[in-house]
Design a protein around this motif. Sequence first.
Motif, PDB file in Angstrom:
ATOM      1  N   ALA A  90       0.836  -1.203   0.000  1.00 40.65           N
ATOM      2  CA  ALA A  90       0.000   0.000   0.000  1.00 40.65           C
ATOM      3  C   ALA A  90       0.871   1.254   0.000  1.00 40.65           C
ATOM      4  O   ALA A  90       0.578   2.225  -0.712  1.00 40.65           O
ATOM      5  N   ARG A  91       1.964   1.256   0.772  1.00 48.04           N
ATOM      6  CA  ARG A  91       2.890   2.398   0.758  1.00 48.04           C
ATOM      7  C   ARG A  91       3.499   2.585  -0.628  1.00 48.04           C
ATOM      8  O   ARG A  91       3.627   3.709  -1.125  1.00 48.04           O
ATOM      9  N   ARG A  92       3.864   1.489  -1.268  1.00 44.59           N
ATOM     10  CA  ARG A  92       4.438   1.569  -2.618  1.00 44.59           C
ATOM     11  C   ARG A  92       3.423   2.107  -3.626  1.00 44.59           C
ATOM     12  O   ARG A  92       3.759   2.902  -4.489  1.00 44.59           O
ATOM     13  N   LEU A  93       2.172   1.670  -3.516  1.00 43.73           N
ATOM     14  CA  LEU A  93       1.128   2.171  -4.411  1.00 43.73           C
ATOM     15  C   LEU A  93       0.918   3.670  -4.224  1.00 43.73           C
ATOM     16  O   LEU A  93       0.842   4.420  -5.200  1.00 43.73           O
ATOM     17  N   ASN A  94       0.828   4.106  -2.965  1.00 42.86           N
ATOM     18  CA  ASN A  94       0.650   5.534  -2.697  1.00 42.86           C
ATOM     19  C   ASN A  94       1.817   6.338  -3.263  1.00 42.86           C
ATOM     20  O   ASN A  94       1.614   7.403  -3.840  1.00 42.86           O
ATOM     21  N   ARG A  95       3.030   5.851  -3.112  1.00 42.13           N
ATOM     22  CA  ARG A  95       4.209   6.536  -3.656  1.00 42.13           C
ATOM     23  C   ARG A  95       4.149   6.576  -5.182  1.00 42.13           C
ATOM     24  O   ARG A  95       4.423   7.605  -5.806  1.00 42.13           O
ATOM     25  N   ALA A  96       3.777   5.457  -5.808  1.00 40.77           N
ATOM     26  CA  ALA A  96       3.684   5.409  -7.275  1.00 40.77           C
ATOM     27  C   ALA A  96       2.624   6.381  -7.784  1.00 40.77           C
ATOM     28  O   ALA A  96       2.814   7.019  -8.821  1.00 40.77           O
ATOM     29  N   TYR A  97       1.511   6.511  -7.067  1.00 45.43           N
ATOM     30  CA  TYR A  97       0.480   7.478  -7.453  1.00 45.43           C
ATOM     31  C   TYR A  97       1.025   8.904  -7.376  1.00 45.43           C
ATOM     32  O   TYR A  97       0.772   9.721  -8.253  1.00 45.43           O
ATOM     33  N   ARG A  98       1.763   9.209  -6.293  1.00 40.24           N
ATOM     34  CA  ARG A  98       2.312  10.565  -6.147  1.00 40.24           C
ATOM     35  C   ARG A  98       3.343  10.875  -7.235  1.00 40.24           C
ATOM     36  O   ARG A  98       3.511  12.029  -7.614  1.00 40.24           O
ATOM     37  N   LEU A 121     -11.184   6.355 -15.925  1.00 40.96           N
ATOM     38  CA  LEU A 121      -9.769   6.616 -15.669  1.00 40.96           C
ATOM     39  C   LEU A 121      -8.991   5.411 -16.168  1.00 40.96           C
ATOM     40  O   LEU A 121      -9.133   4.308 -15.642  1.00 40.96           O
ATOM     41  N   LEU A 122      -8.206   5.614 -17.193  1.00 36.20           N
ATOM     42  CA  LEU A 122      -7.401   4.545 -17.781  1.00 36.20           C
ATOM     43  C   LEU A 122      -6.044   4.536 -17.105  1.00 36.20           C
ATOM     44  O   LEU A 122      -5.403   5.581 -16.968  1.00 36.20           O
ATOM     45  N   ILE A 123      -5.607   3.373 -16.664  1.00 33.97           N
ATOM     46  CA  ILE A 123      -4.297   3.231 -16.036  1.00 33.97           C
ATOM     47  C   ILE A 123      -3.468   2.257 -16.853  1.00 33.97           C
ATOM     48  O   ILE A 123      -3.956   1.199 -17.262  1.00 33.97           O
ATOM     49  N   GLU A 124      -2.230   2.642 -17.113  1.00 31.09           N
ATOM     50  CA  GLU A 124      -1.291   1.797 -17.833  1.00 31.09           C
ATOM     51  C   GLU A 124       0.018   1.775 -17.067  1.00 31.09           C
ATOM     52  O   GLU A 124       0.360   2.740 -16.380  1.00 31.09           O
ATOM     53  N   GLU A 125       0.741   0.697 -17.223  1.00 30.17           N
ATOM     54  CA  GLU A 125       2.067   0.620 -16.626  1.00 30.17           C
ATOM     55  C   GLU A 125       3.075   1.153 -17.627  1.00 30.17           C
ATOM     56  O   GLU A 125       3.056   0.782 -18.800  1.00 30.17           O
ATOM     57  N   LYS A 126       3.936   2.052 -17.170  1.00 32.65           N
ATOM     58  CA  LYS A 126       4.992   2.578 -18.029  1.00 32.65           C
ATOM     59  C   LYS A 126       6.021   1.479 -18.277  1.00 32.65           C
ATOM     60  O   LYS A 126       6.144   0.540 -17.477  1.00 32.65           O
ATOM     61  N   PRO A 127       6.778   1.591 -19.347  1.00 27.49           N
ATOM     62  CA  PRO A 127       7.831   0.595 -19.585  1.00 27.49           C
ATOM     63  C   PRO A 127       8.828   0.586 -18.425  1.00 27.49           C
ATOM     64  O   PRO A 127       9.057   1.617 -17.786  1.00 27.49           O
ATOM     65  N   PRO A 128       9.443  -0.564 -18.179  1.00 24.98           N
ATOM     66  CA  PRO A 128      10.431  -0.640 -17.096  1.00 24.98           C
ATOM     67  C   PRO A 128      11.616   0.297 -17.366  1.00 24.98           C
ATOM     68  O   PRO A 128      11.938   0.599 -18.518  1.00 24.98           O
ATOM     69  N   VAL A 129      12.253   0.737 -16.297  1.00 21.60           N
ATOM     70  CA  VAL A 129      13.453   1.560 -16.432  1.00 21.60           C
ATOM     71  C   VAL A 129      14.625   0.676 -16.854  1.00 21.60           C
ATOM     72  O   VAL A 129      14.486  -0.536 -16.978  1.00 21.60           O
ATOM     73  N   ASN A 131      17.240  -0.744 -15.601  1.00 16.71           N
ATOM     74  CA  ASN A 131      17.621  -1.947 -14.856  1.00 16.71           C
ATOM     75  C   ASN A 131      16.484  -2.963 -14.745  1.00 16.71           C
ATOM     76  O   ASN A 131      16.605  -3.952 -14.040  1.00 16.71           O
ATOM     77  N   GLY A 132      15.366  -2.715 -15.423  1.00 15.28           N
ATOM     78  CA  GLY A 132      14.239  -3.645 -15.408  1.00 15.28           C
ATOM     79  C   GLY A 132      13.267  -3.409 -14.276  1.00 15.28           C
ATOM     80  O   GLY A 132      12.293  -4.141 -14.138  1.00 15.28           O
ATOM     81  N   ALA A 133      13.505  -2.385 -13.453  1.00 18.65           N
ATOM     82  CA  ALA A 133      12.618  -2.091 -12.327  1.00 18.65           C
ATOM     83  C   ALA A 133      11.325  -1.447 -12.821  1.00 18.65           C
ATOM     84  O   ALA A 133      11.235  -0.956 -13.948  1.00 18.65           O
ATOM     85  N   PHE A 134      10.359  -1.422 -11.946  1.00 22.08           N
ATOM     86  CA  PHE A 134       9.045  -0.839 -12.224  1.00 22.08           C
ATOM     87  C   PHE A 134       9.213   0.601 -12.692  1.00 22.08           C
ATOM     88  O   PHE A 134       9.863   1.411 -12.039  1.00 22.08           O
ATOM     89  N   GLY A 135       8.584   0.942 -13.818  1.00 22.91           N
ATOM     90  CA  GLY A 135       8.730   2.271 -14.398  1.00 22.91           C
ATOM     91  C   GLY A 135       7.673   3.261 -13.971  1.00 22.91           C
ATOM     92  O   GLY A 135       7.778   4.445 -14.262  1.00 22.91           O
ATOM     93  N   GLY A 136       6.627   2.811 -13.295  1.00 21.01           N
ATOM     94  CA  GLY A 136       5.580   3.719 -12.837  1.00 21.01           C
ATOM     95  C   GLY A 136       4.284   3.534 -13.604  1.00 21.01           C
ATOM     96  O   GLY A 136       4.141   2.638 -14.439  1.00 21.01           O
ATOM     97  N   PHE A 137       3.327   4.415 -13.294  1.00 26.07           N
ATOM     98  CA  PHE A 137       2.010   4.368 -13.906  1.00 26.07           C
ATOM     99  C   PHE A 137       1.800   5.563 -14.830  1.00 26.07           C
ATOM    100  O   PHE A 137       2.375   6.629 -14.631  1.00 26.07           O
ATOM    101  N   ARG A 138       0.937   5.380 -15.795  1.00 23.87           N
ATOM    102  CA  ARG A 138       0.475   6.461 -16.678  1.00 23.87           C
ATOM    103  C   ARG A 138      -1.050   6.452 -16.602  1.00 23.87           C
ATOM    104  O   ARG A 138      -1.685   5.408 -16.753  1.00 23.87           O
ATOM    105  N   PHE A 139      -1.642   7.610 -16.377  1.00 27.56           N
ATOM    106  CA  PHE A 139      -3.096   7.728 -16.260  1.00 27.56           C
ATOM    107  C   PHE A 139      -3.616   8.614 -17.382  1.00 27.56           C
ATOM    108  O   PHE A 139      -2.954   9.558 -17.807  1.00 27.56           O
TER     109      PHE A 139
END
Length: 155
Positions: A90-98, A121-129, A131-139
């Motif tokens: 949940a902390r990670r989700l809140n941070r990703a939203y911010r 509200l359409l949500i998509e995952e951005k391409p990984p950065v 090093n392959g880590a989570f790249g964030g969300f696009r709304f």
Amino acid sequence: MQQQFNAKNLWQDIADYTIPQQSNIITQREQGAKQTLRLFDSTAPHALVLLGATLSFTMTPATQPWVSLKMRQEELNAVKEITDWLEDDARRLNRAYRQSTFYQSVHEMYLDLCAFGTGALLIEEKPPVRNGAFGGFRFHVPAVGTYVIAEDANT
């Protein structure tokens, strides 16, 4: 198809008086053309912005965590390792939203919801950065009339 046409006529009227910047539902104006011809004053657009802001700040406040996670099986919510894992997620989700465009997009969606009675509200995952880590969300908030809400017997 007739029902959608009737709804688009209503949405056009609503947009003309409350959200003139989105008033190209049926009426297509030239780029740069004045879109506020049917407005008497700013009462309706201002009230809509206030209502949308109130919903945004109370339902999804950017200043405090509002996402919490629980397991469907209640007995799992009593296991400390599981609750710790869910709280971390949940902390990670809140941070990703911010760190995304969530708060700007959700406010726009609340405006649509208040004006038209529906919003998406359409949500998509951005391409990984690199090093392959989570790249964030696009709304993205699609314009009213450009999407369809459908359901079946299982929803």
